[in-house]
Design a protein around this motif. Sequence first.
Motif, PDB file in Angstrom:
ATOM      1  N   SER A   1      33.789  29.441  26.561  1.00 55.02           N
ATOM      2  CA  SER A   1      34.362  28.374  27.397  1.00 55.02           C
ATOM      3  C   SER A   1      33.645  27.312  27.567  1.00 55.02           C
ATOM      4  N   SER A   2      34.134  26.207  27.893  1.00 53.31           N
ATOM      5  CA  SER A   2      33.345  24.824  27.726  1.00 53.31           C
ATOM      6  C   SER A   2      32.987  24.661  28.918  1.00 53.31           C
ATOM      7  N   VAL A   3      33.276  25.373  30.105  1.00 51.00           N
ATOM      8  CA  VAL A   3      32.788  25.221  31.483  1.00 51.00           C
ATOM      9  C   VAL A   3      32.538  26.627  31.932  1.00 51.00           C
ATOM     10  N   PRO A   4      31.468  26.542  32.940  1.00 52.80           N
ATOM     11  CA  PRO A   4      31.022  27.931  33.512  1.00 52.80           C
ATOM     12  C   PRO A   4      32.355  28.769  33.978  1.00 52.80           C
ATOM     13  N   PRO A   5      32.490  29.879  33.488  1.00 54.20           N
ATOM     14  CA  PRO A   5      33.614  30.707  34.062  1.00 54.20           C
ATOM     15  C   PRO A   5      33.130  31.628  35.091  1.00 54.20           C
ATOM     16  N   TYR A   6      34.138  32.331  35.770  1.00 55.18           N
ATOM     17  CA  TYR A   6      33.925  33.430  36.611  1.00 55.18           C
ATOM     18  C   TYR A   6      33.953  34.464  35.695  1.00 55.18           C
ATOM     19  N   LEU A   7      33.241  35.469  35.674  1.00 53.88           N
ATOM     20  CA  LEU A   7      33.062  36.660  34.850  1.00 53.88           C
ATOM     21  C   LEU A   7      33.353  38.073  35.640  1.00 53.88           C
ATOM     22  N   PHE A   8      34.070  38.829  35.092  1.00 50.71           N
ATOM     23  CA  PHE A   8      34.449  40.160  35.632  1.00 50.71           C
ATOM     24  C   PHE A   8      34.299  41.356  34.437  1.00 50.71           C
ATOM     25  N   TRP A   9      33.854  42.401  34.934  1.00 49.38           N
ATOM     26  CA  TRP A   9      34.036  43.901  34.454  1.00 49.38           C
ATOM     27  C   TRP A   9      34.845  44.601  35.265  1.00 49.38           C
ATOM     28  N   TYR A  10      36.096  45.312  34.533  1.00 45.41           N
ATOM     29  CA  TYR A  10      36.879  46.184  35.026  1.00 45.41           C
ATOM     30  C   TYR A  10      36.765  47.539  34.466  1.00 45.41           C
ATOM     31  N   VAL A  11      37.117  48.643  35.069  1.00 47.87           N
ATOM     32  CA  VAL A  11      37.216  49.867  34.340  1.00 47.87           C
ATOM     33  C   VAL A  11      38.564  50.690  34.695  1.00 47.87           C
ATOM     34  N   GLN A  12      39.071  51.154  33.611  1.00 47.08           N
ATOM     35  CA  GLN A  12      40.008  51.962  33.873  1.00 47.08           C
ATOM     36  C   GLN A  12      39.915  53.586  33.403  1.00 47.08           C
ATOM     37  N   TYR A  13      40.122  54.328  34.538  1.00 48.06           N
ATOM     38  CA  TYR A  13      39.850  55.637  34.392  1.00 48.06           C
ATOM     39  C   TYR A  13      41.480  56.116  33.970  1.00 48.06           C
ATOM     40  N   PRO A  14      41.332  57.506  33.326  1.00 48.23           N
ATOM     41  CA  PRO A  14      42.786  57.901  32.930  1.00 48.23           C
ATOM     42  C   PRO A  14      43.785  58.048  33.894  1.00 48.23           C
ATOM     43  N   ASN A  15      44.989  57.502  33.599  1.00 44.73           N
ATOM     44  CA  ASN A  15      46.026  57.448  34.554  1.00 44.73           C
ATOM     45  C   ASN A  15      45.740  56.556  36.212  1.00 44.73           C
ATOM     46  N   GLN A  16      44.801  55.712  35.779  1.00 46.78           N
ATOM     47  CA  GLN A  16      44.751  54.952  37.140  1.00 46.78           C
ATOM     48  C   GLN A  16      44.698  53.540  36.646  1.00 46.78           C
ATOM     49  N   GLY A  17      44.642  52.451  37.684  1.00 43.09           N
ATOM     50  CA  GLY A  17      44.738  51.044  37.769  1.00 43.09           C
ATOM     51  C   GLY A  17      43.372  50.529  37.109  1.00 43.09           C
ATOM     52  N   LEU A  18      43.420  49.323  36.812  1.00 46.15           N
ATOM     53  CA  LEU A  18      41.952  48.761  36.692  1.00 46.15           C
ATOM     54  C   LEU A  18      41.406  48.684  38.047  1.00 46.15           C
ATOM     55  N   GLN A  19      40.188  49.103  37.943  1.00 50.95           N
ATOM     56  CA  GLN A  19      39.224  48.827  38.861  1.00 50.95           C
ATOM     57  C   GLN A  19      37.887  47.928  38.730  1.00 50.95           C
ATOM     58  N   LEU A  20      37.872  46.907  39.826  1.00 49.17           N
ATOM     59  CA  LEU A  20      36.883  46.061  39.644  1.00 49.17           C
ATOM     60  C   LEU A  20      35.340  46.584  39.692  1.00 49.17           C
ATOM     61  N   LEU A  21      34.704  46.284  38.799  1.00 46.96           N
ATOM     62  CA  LEU A  21      33.168  46.835  38.828  1.00 46.96           C
ATOM     63  C   LEU A  21      32.182  45.833  39.491  1.00 46.96           C
ATOM     64  N   LEU A  22      32.317  44.758  38.739  1.00 45.43           N
ATOM     65  CA  LEU A  22      31.402  43.739  39.372  1.00 45.43           C
ATOM     66  C   LEU A  22      32.062  42.368  39.004  1.00 45.43           C
ATOM     67  N   LYS A  23      31.368  41.226  39.491  1.00 46.65           N
ATOM     68  CA  LYS A  23      31.914  39.963  38.991  1.00 46.65           C
ATOM     69  C   LYS A  23      30.865  39.189  39.220  1.00 46.65           C
ATOM     70  N   TYR A  24      30.704  37.909  38.360  1.00 48.56           N
ATOM     71  CA  TYR A  24      29.962  36.672  38.487  1.00 48.56           C
ATOM     72  C   TYR A  24      30.705  35.459  38.871  1.00 48.56           C
ATOM     73  N   THR A  25      30.415  34.890  40.063  1.00 44.90           N
ATOM     74  CA  THR A  25      30.780  33.599  40.188  1.00 44.90           C
ATOM     75  C   THR A  25      29.907  32.478  40.128  1.00 44.90           C
ATOM     76  N   THR A  26      28.927  32.367  41.069  1.00 47.80           N
ATOM     77  CA  THR A  26      27.563  31.548  41.006  1.00 47.80           C
ATOM     78  C   THR A  26      26.674  32.304  41.538  1.00 47.80           C
ATOM     79  N   GLY A  27      25.530  31.432  41.559  1.00 44.17           N
ATOM     80  CA  GLY A  27      24.408  32.192  42.139  1.00 44.17           C
ATOM     81  C   GLY A  27      23.526  33.138  41.129  1.00 44.17           C
ATOM     82  N   ALA A  28      22.772  34.254  41.785  1.00 46.07           N
ATOM     83  CA  ALA A  28      22.204  35.065  40.953  1.00 46.07           C
ATOM     84  C   ALA A  28      22.718  35.491  39.889  1.00 46.07           C
ATOM     85  N   THR A  29      22.293  35.499  38.431  1.00 49.26           N
ATOM     86  CA  THR A  29      22.641  35.614  37.392  1.00 49.26           C
ATOM     87  C   THR A  29      22.930  37.315  37.057  1.00 49.26           C
TER      88      THR A  29
END
Lengths: 116, 115
Positions: free
Chosen positions: B27-55
């Motif tokens: 990415s040419s500019v700082p993005p927002y970053l995410f990790w999602y997890v999908q357990y069997p037969n379930q939707g994606l669930q947000l694990l964590l995200k980075y937007t700004t601040g502490a890395t």
Amino acid sequence: EAGVTQFPSHSVIEKGQTVTLRCDPISGHDNLYWYRRVMGKEIKFLLHFVKESKQDESGMPNNRFLAERTGGTYSTLKVQPAELEDSGVYFCASSQGQLTTNEKLFFGSGTQLSVL
Amino acid sequence: AQSVTQLGSHVSVSEGALVLLRCNYSSSVPPYLFWYVQYPNQGLQLLLKYTTGATLVKGINGFEAEFKKSETSFHLTKPSAHMSDAAEYFCAVTRRNTGFQKLVFGTGTRLLVSP
């Protein structure tokens, strides 16, 4: 509180047929998104509704795909006529507001579409 | 165009071992970053995200990820794997030019945990 609900969970159709997928977002969520995952590949953005308006439909593959969200509640995604390459998992997601620092996206469990 | 690369479609660990799932983005500019997890037969669930601040970002279920701008990476770690961590994990990015409304996902990494 109910989550994002998608129906059906699985659909098997023949090439050339029509299929309609439905998504019920979380109540009160104005933003609704459709994504698709073709087997083994990445999950790709299809489109984004804000209430009943299409905010961004840049990911729609072609004009065989039609998404609607009448009344700004549930949404349907119709594929007509279906082709083999349309097979995959179609995910719906919703959020209350626009995806900013504090907003969260909620996903449904997806519809597995198989076109034979 | 931005893209996300997840190294390894499958990662196998033993219960109690360190979990490391790799994610690199372009990415040419700082993005927002995410990790999602999908357990069997379930939707994606947000694990964590980075937007700004502490890395170093802490998420649910003991997972954490560190944003390293110089390496364009956002690897997901957990000190000790549990059997219940077996799932598919997706790294995703979004950025300002899409109004942060469009997520771009990696191809996913399936985590297998053996006893």
